[in-house]
Design an enzyme around this catalytic site. Sequence first.
Site, PDB file in Angstrom:
ATOM      1  N   GLU A   9       0.836  -1.197   0.000  1.00 18.69           N
ATOM      2  CA  GLU A   9       0.000   0.000   0.000  1.00 18.69           C
ATOM      3  C   GLU A   9       0.878   1.257   0.000  1.00 18.69           C
ATOM      4  O   GLU A   9       0.546   2.251  -0.662  1.00 18.69           O
ATOM      5  CB  GLU A   9      -0.918  -0.036   1.231  1.00 18.69           C
ATOM      6  CG  GLU A   9      -2.177   0.795   1.055  1.00 18.69           C
ATOM      7  CD  GLU A   9      -3.079   0.702   2.269  1.00 18.69           C
ATOM      8  OE1 GLU A   9      -3.613  -0.404   2.528  1.00 18.69           O
ATOM      9  OE2 GLU A   9      -3.263   1.722   2.955  1.00 18.69           O
ATOM     10  N   SER A  29      -6.311   2.577  12.250  1.00 20.11           N
ATOM     11  CA  SER A  29      -7.392   2.474  13.237  1.00 20.11           C
ATOM     12  C   SER A  29      -7.726   3.876  13.688  1.00 20.11           C
ATOM     13  O   SER A  29      -7.132   4.842  13.246  1.00 20.11           O
ATOM     14  CB  SER A  29      -6.949   1.636  14.428  1.00 20.11           C
ATOM     15  OG  SER A  29      -5.902   2.298  15.089  1.00 20.11           O
ATOM     16  N   ASP A  39      -8.843   2.533   1.253  1.00 21.64           N
ATOM     17  CA  ASP A  39      -7.455   2.527   1.708  1.00 21.64           C
ATOM     18  C   ASP A  39      -6.720   3.821   1.376  1.00 21.64           C
ATOM     19  O   ASP A  39      -5.894   4.284   2.154  1.00 21.64           O
ATOM     20  CB  ASP A  39      -6.708   1.358   1.054  1.00 21.64           C
ATOM     21  CG  ASP A  39      -7.293   0.019   1.465  1.00 21.64           C
ATOM     22  OD1 ASP A  39      -7.525  -0.168   2.671  1.00 21.64           O
ATOM     23  OD2 ASP A  39      -7.524  -0.826   0.580  1.00 21.64           O
ATOM     24  N   GLU A  52      -9.545   1.128  -3.178  1.00 16.76           N
ATOM     25  CA  GLU A  52      -9.317  -0.048  -2.361  1.00 16.76           C
ATOM     26  C   GLU A  52      -8.108  -0.762  -2.929  1.00 16.76           C
ATOM     27  O   GLU A  52      -8.100  -1.104  -4.120  1.00 16.76           O
ATOM     28  CB  GLU A  52     -10.522  -0.993  -2.411  1.00 16.76           C
ATOM     29  CG  GLU A  52     -11.670  -0.651  -1.489  1.00 16.76           C
ATOM     30  CD  GLU A  52     -11.305  -0.805  -0.016  1.00 16.76           C
ATOM     31  OE1 GLU A  52     -11.454   0.210   0.689  1.00 16.76           O
ATOM     32  OE2 GLU A  52     -10.869  -1.881   0.394  1.00 16.76           O
TER      33      GLU A  52
END
Lengths: 126, 126
Positions: A9, A29, A39, A52
Site C-alpha cells: 500500500e 485504526s 485505503d 481499495e
Amino acid sequence: MSRKGDRRERELTNLLDGEGFVVMRAPASGAATARELPDILAGNGDSFYAIEAKSRDTNRFYIDGVEIEALFYFAMMFGAKPRIGVRFDNENWKIIHPSKLYVTRSGNYRIDKEFILSEGETIDEL
Amino acid sequence: MSRKGDRRERELTNLLDGEGFVVMRAPASGAATARELPDILAGNGDSFYAIEAKSRDTNRFYIDGVEIEALFYFAMMFGAKPRIGVRFDNENWKIIHPSKLYVTRSGNYRIDKEFILSEGETIDEL
C-alpha cells in the site's frame, strides 16, 4: 493488514505521489466512526480517486460485495471516483473501476489476473 | 498531537458523523509522503470539506501561514472546501473559511475567540 499488504500500500502511495497526486491513506485504526473507509484517496486537482488496494500472490480472488458497496458509498459522499488497485506478485499495480469486474451470483467481485492485466490502467494512465 | 487535541478531534469527527457526514481522519503517521495533510475530511454527497482542527484554551492564537497554504493546496487537489475547525474551551466547535481570518504582516492567520464565535458556522449549519 499484513506487513506485506502495508508495504504494498505504501508502494502504491509512493507511485501515485510520483505521478503528481496528493495522497492520503486511511488510518489503520482510530477512524472514530464505524464506517469502512477506502485505503487510499488520491487527487491531482483534475481527478480524485477513492481506492481499495489489494495485493495477492494468487491469480484469482474475490472481493466481498459489501466492501465494494462501501467504496461506492464513500466515493459518492466525497465526490470521488471509486477504483480498485490490484497488485499481483511480480506485476505492476493496475487500477480498475469496480463496475468492470465480473460479479458472482452471491454478489462478490471477481479479480482475475489475466483480465486485470489486460483491462486495468497503469498508474501513469490515471 | 496532545491527548486532549486527539480527544477534541474525535469529538469533531463524531459531531460531523452525527450530522450525516462520512468522515476520514488523517493518519497520525505513516502518510508515506512528506506533504502536510488536513486533519479531517468530511463529505455528505453535497459538500466535501478539508478541515484543520484546532482546540485551544486561550482567546487568541495564530496559525502558521504555511499550514493554511498547505490546506488550500490539498483542498484544491482533492476538490474539497478548505475550512478551519476551532474549539475553544467551554464552547462548541465553529467552522470558518480561512479567507475570513485576519492575516498578520508576517503571513500568519489570527484566530480570535470573539470573532470566531460570531462569524464561524456551527456543525449543523454546514
